[in-house]
Scaffold this motif. Structure first.
Motif: not given
Ligand SMILES: Cc1cc2nc3c(=O)[nH]c(=O)nc-3n(C[C@H](O)[C@H](O)[C@H](O)COP(=O)(O)O)c2cc1C
Ligand code: SF4
Ligand code: SF4
Ligand code: FES
Lengths: 598, 237
Positions: B34-38, B46-52
């Motif tokens: 999952p990702h939002l800011c990418w 590297g700001s939304c942190k959904l891809c953690t």
């Protein structure tokens, strides 16, 4: 002079350099009162930046104002320690006298009163910034007089000078805080040679004093080995942002021992072959700027800075002072570097690390003020002398900023490994100790039963702050104060910290208002985990430390406030969550709420 | 090239080339993180942190972390998806997201990701911030109520050599997209509706005027298939 001329003079003074943007903004604001849209446009044109980038920076820092702020701007330091000293009551007294509300410019546009994050005067509060000048030891009498001065529109220069006095309060000095002959340590380093001086620092096992305790030699070695591109140099940065609530020891070093600090930076420059140095001084310490600049001049005249230092051909190094503008996150080293470049203080994505790609992409070391002072002492007395002090993994002495419920708040120098009890005994505690917050808001909360713990990296690591709470105090209120501090200081880059700190602060307020339940406590724990694990930098990762600690060690302080500890809700919360558990495929303990029914 | 250049993602072996991030390599191999800011065309933010994700026990952002041979990466675990749901909820309550009346509904990455992760409610109290709508430009409107601060508009503008949108300010109440004009209005910037930035917003902030609801609800991008499928399909294409 017209506004345009004033701005132009300031731009010229700073060579129209974008990297000097914070200094330009501060000086324009000092001259014009605030940063109006046309002023921002003029500055952007002057430094050749897109206007939006200048506004982005101006909007980031608490001490820059994009709206008028009045002739008098009074910002009360709002750390829990200031509050314990009565800062809130004094602020409200001032507001009442002036017929205004905190955070709102007076109707006539004359005066603005509000709070600001800890200004580093915990040993002499309640303190405030008056037009960004530090004033200490406030009393109701002083506040009443202040209201009169403001009403009469008396210029600040005519206010009582003693209000602006900052005391040193050195209560116990050791080998770090002792006399020093400028140049002596640098000469010793030159005699050793760069490589040997670096080895000396390695042998001393010096660890950074800024909190994380990173071995200084390793940082310097990495920077020294980093390749330079055409036209680049290595950079030495002294981190004097000192924003951690309860910490004020760097202020003392810069006030009384600036030579130790500048000499340490110069030794670093010699070891690294660096030509440029910066002192990043927090905006709250603006009052130190002139004296520090004079000190730099003195060192230049003595041949300890500038061209061919101490006659060594090719040893060129100079130091520039940059003032911050009210942003705790700029203490984080990569945010600090962004700020030095004139940008918002947003922590960078790492790697690359500053040691290879720092200030303007050049290899850079960032060290704490006290670390540089230690470097000077190591160069002067040798590694062996230094390593004999302290403990095996935490060599040397440490400066402690002690504040709160003690008889003699101030600076104490002790070897690493000293117990909390020993420091507190010297500081004098009148009542029983309920808790001690070690290393600032992001640090560790100890109970009165843990005072035999040792202050060192092996046990309780610390950047030096000890905030003491006696039995009359409410540890929940301390944690709530810190929660608001982090919500105010989050840079806003990453989701968990930007929104998480706000939700946490709101939950703490809800508990304070007596509307909370066990459920809210679980929410706090959940958010603490998320922020620790997913935040981009140390600010968000440590923001919930005081909540986690006080929840574990001072739980009754929270439970006293719950309305539902033995209150049976109309519906069963735990049962309501069955769907959520099903969805998340969880049935573990943390997925359940234990209410009176459960 | 005898060296082993694969890592493990939830037990699957993922090949990668040097310099690839975890997210890029996983996506190429058909695995959704999952990702939002990418965004594939821009530098990771590297700001939304959904891809953690969790790499050998440590939490990192998959969009900024380089793949390492032999690493064990956890992605779609209960623990991580739980964290992601909370992050989504934080984003929903931070702004004003009224999906039923939003032109972006059905093609919004935030909404689609929330569906993907089974986010059933915003959970936290809303902040209801007071954010401006900018309708000054003749062709494009801005509704910052939906902004998730991903910075893609800033990066896309830069691609056209412009500074129309710049991320600035501090904290939840301060951080925002700053427009490059003294008035602060889009119409007074050098923005054009043919810029890259006009099409990049993953949510419903930057919207073309007068084309509203051209595709009806129910027939939109994420109505066809979940984001997890579409995202990797796009990568493999
Ligand atoms: C949010 C945050 C604030 C910080 N503030 C400071 C500070 O005020 N002073 C400081 O020396 N280090 C501060 N640090 C640590 C610095 O990032 C850095 O590690 C330190 O300056 C390195 O110096 P040292 O190795 O000499 O300790 C902070 C870190 C974080 C994450
Ligand atoms: S953790 Fe907080 S301070 Fe650090 S980058 Fe994220 S929002 Fe900014
Ligand atoms: S306006 Fe859109 S693209 Fe720009 S930061 Fe906000 S959400 Fe991202
Ligand atoms: S996609 Fe990685 S942080 Fe946003």
């Amino acid at each position: 002079m017209t506004e345009k001329d004033i701005i132009d003079t300031i731009l010229t003074k700073h060579g129209r350099e974008g990297t000097r943007l914070l200094q330009i903004l501060r000086e324009v604001q000092e001259a014009l009162g605030w940063l109006s849209p046309p002023a921002i446009t003029a500055i952007a044109r002057g430094i050749g930046w897109p206007r939006a980038k200048v506004e982005a920076t101006a909007a980031f820092y608490s001490f820059f104002h994009l709206r008028p702020r009045g002739k008098y701007c009074l910002l009360w330091s709002d750390n829990i320690i200031d509050r314990m000293q009565g800062s809130r009551e004094l602020m409200h007294r001032l507001c009442e006298k002036l017929w205004l509300e905190p955070g709102r410019l007076s109707e006539d546009g004359l005066v603005f009163v509000h709070t600001t994050s800890d200004i580093g005067m915990g040993d002499q509060g309640p303190a405030l910034l008056i037009n960004y000048r530090v004033a200490t030891a406030m009393t109701p009498e002083r506040v009443d007089a202040m209201a009169e001065l403001i009403r009469a529109q008396t210029p600040l220069a005519e206010w009582p000078a003693e209000w602006f006095a900052v005391a040193d309060n050195v209560r116990k000095a050791g080998p770090l805080l002792s006399s020093f002959t400028p140049g002596s340590a640098l000469r010793a380093a030159l005699a050793r040679g760069a490589e040997a001086q670096l080895a000396e620092i390695g042998a001393s096992r010096l660890r950074g004093r800024g909190g994380a305790g990173f071995p200084t030699q390793r940082k310097w070695q990495a920077c020294r080995e980093a390749p330079l591109k055409e036209g680049q140099t290595r950079i030495v940065i002294c981190n004097a942002d000192e924003g951690e609530p309860g910490t004020f020891k760097d202020r003392l070093l810069l006030t009384r021992y600036a030579d130790l600090v500048f000499e340490g930076m110069t030794i670093a420059a010699y070891v690294l072959g660096a030509r440029k140095g910066f002192l990043y001084l927090r905006g709250e310490y603006r009052y130190l700027l002139e004296a520090l600049d004079a000190k730099l001049d003195e060192r230049r005249r003595a041949g300890l800075l500038g061209h061919a230092i101490l006659g060594v051909a090719d040893f060129d190094f100079d130091i520039e002072i940059h003032l911050g503008a009210g942003a705790y996150v700029c203490g984080e080293e990569s945010a600090l570097i962004e700020s030095l470049e004139g940008k918002p203080g947003r922590p960078r994505v790492r790697p690359p690390f500053p040691v290879t790609h720092g200030y303007l992409e050049q290899p850079t070391i960032v060290n704490n003020v006290e670390t540089f002072a230690c470097v000077t002492r190591i160069a002067e007395h040798g590694a062996e002398w230094f390593a004999r002090l302290g403990t095996p993994q935490s060599t040397g002495t440490k400066l402690f900023s002690v504040s709160g419920d003690v008889v003699r708040p101030g600076i104490y120098e002790y070897p690493f490994g000293t117990t909390v009890a020993e420091v507190l005994e010297a500081a004098g505690v009148a009542q029983c100790v309920q808790g001690v917050q070690v290393s600032g808001a992001s640090g560790t909360t100890l109970t009165g039963d843990e005072l035999s713990r040792r202050l060192c990296f092996e046990d309780v690591p610390t950047a030096g702050a000890l905030m003491v709470f006696d039995c009359r105090r409410d540890m929940f209120e301390a944690a709530r104060n810190f929660a608001h501090f982090f919500a105010h200081e989050s840079c806003g880059f990453c989701t968990p910290c930007r929104v998480g700190t706000q939700v946490v602060a709101r939950l703490m307020d809800k508990l304070a208002a007596g509307h909370g339940s066990q459920y809210d406590i679980q929410e706090l724990s959940k958010l603490s985990r998320l922020m620790k694990n997913a935040s981009h930098c140390g600010l968000g990762q440590t923001a919930c430390n005081p909540i986690v600690d006080t929840l574990a060690k001072f739980r009754p302080a929270y439970e006293r406030r719950l309305m539902t500890l033995d209150f049976v809700p109309a519906f069963d919360l735990d049962a309501e969550l069955s769907q959520a558990r099903q969805m998340t495929r969880r049935d573990d303990e943390a997925a359940h709420l234990f209410t009176a029914q459960g | 090239m005898s060296e082993k250049t694969t890592f493990w993602l939830d037990g699957a072996e993922i090949p990668f080339t040097a310099g690839q991030t975890l997210l890029e390599a996983a996506r190429r191999a058909g695995h959704y993180i999952p990702h939002l800011c990418w965004h594939p065309d821009y530098k990771p933010h590297g700001s939304c942190k959904l891809c953690t994700v969790k790499v050998d026990g440590r939490f990192v952002s998959a969009c900024t972390t380089l793949a390492q041979a032999g690493a064990h990466v956890e992605n779609r675990t209960a623990e991580l998806d739980d964290m992601r749901r909370t992050l989504l909820q934080l984003l929903f309550v931070e702004g004003n997201h009224f999906c039923p009346s939003c032109e972006k509904s059905g093609q919004c990455l935030l909404q689609a990701t929330a569906y993907e992760l089974g986010m059933m409610s915003p959970h936290f109290d809303h902040f209801f911030p007071n954010r401006p709508v900018d309708a000054s430009h003749p062709e494009v409107m801005l509704d910052f109520n939906r902004c998730i601060l991903c910075s893609l508009c800033e990066q896309a503008a830069k691609r056209d050599g412009k500074f129309t949108f710049v991320m600035g300010g501090r904290g939840m109440r301060g951080r925002r997209v700053i427009l490059n004009s003294e008035s602060g209005r889009l119409a007074d910037t050098d923005f054009s509706s043919t810029d890259h930035a006009a099409h990049v917003c993953p949510v419903g902030v930057i919207l073309k005027k007068r084309v509203g609801f051209a595709v009806p609800y129910g027939q939109r991008r994420y109505d066809q298939a979940p984001v997890s499928l579409l995202d990797v399909a796009e990568a493999i294409k």
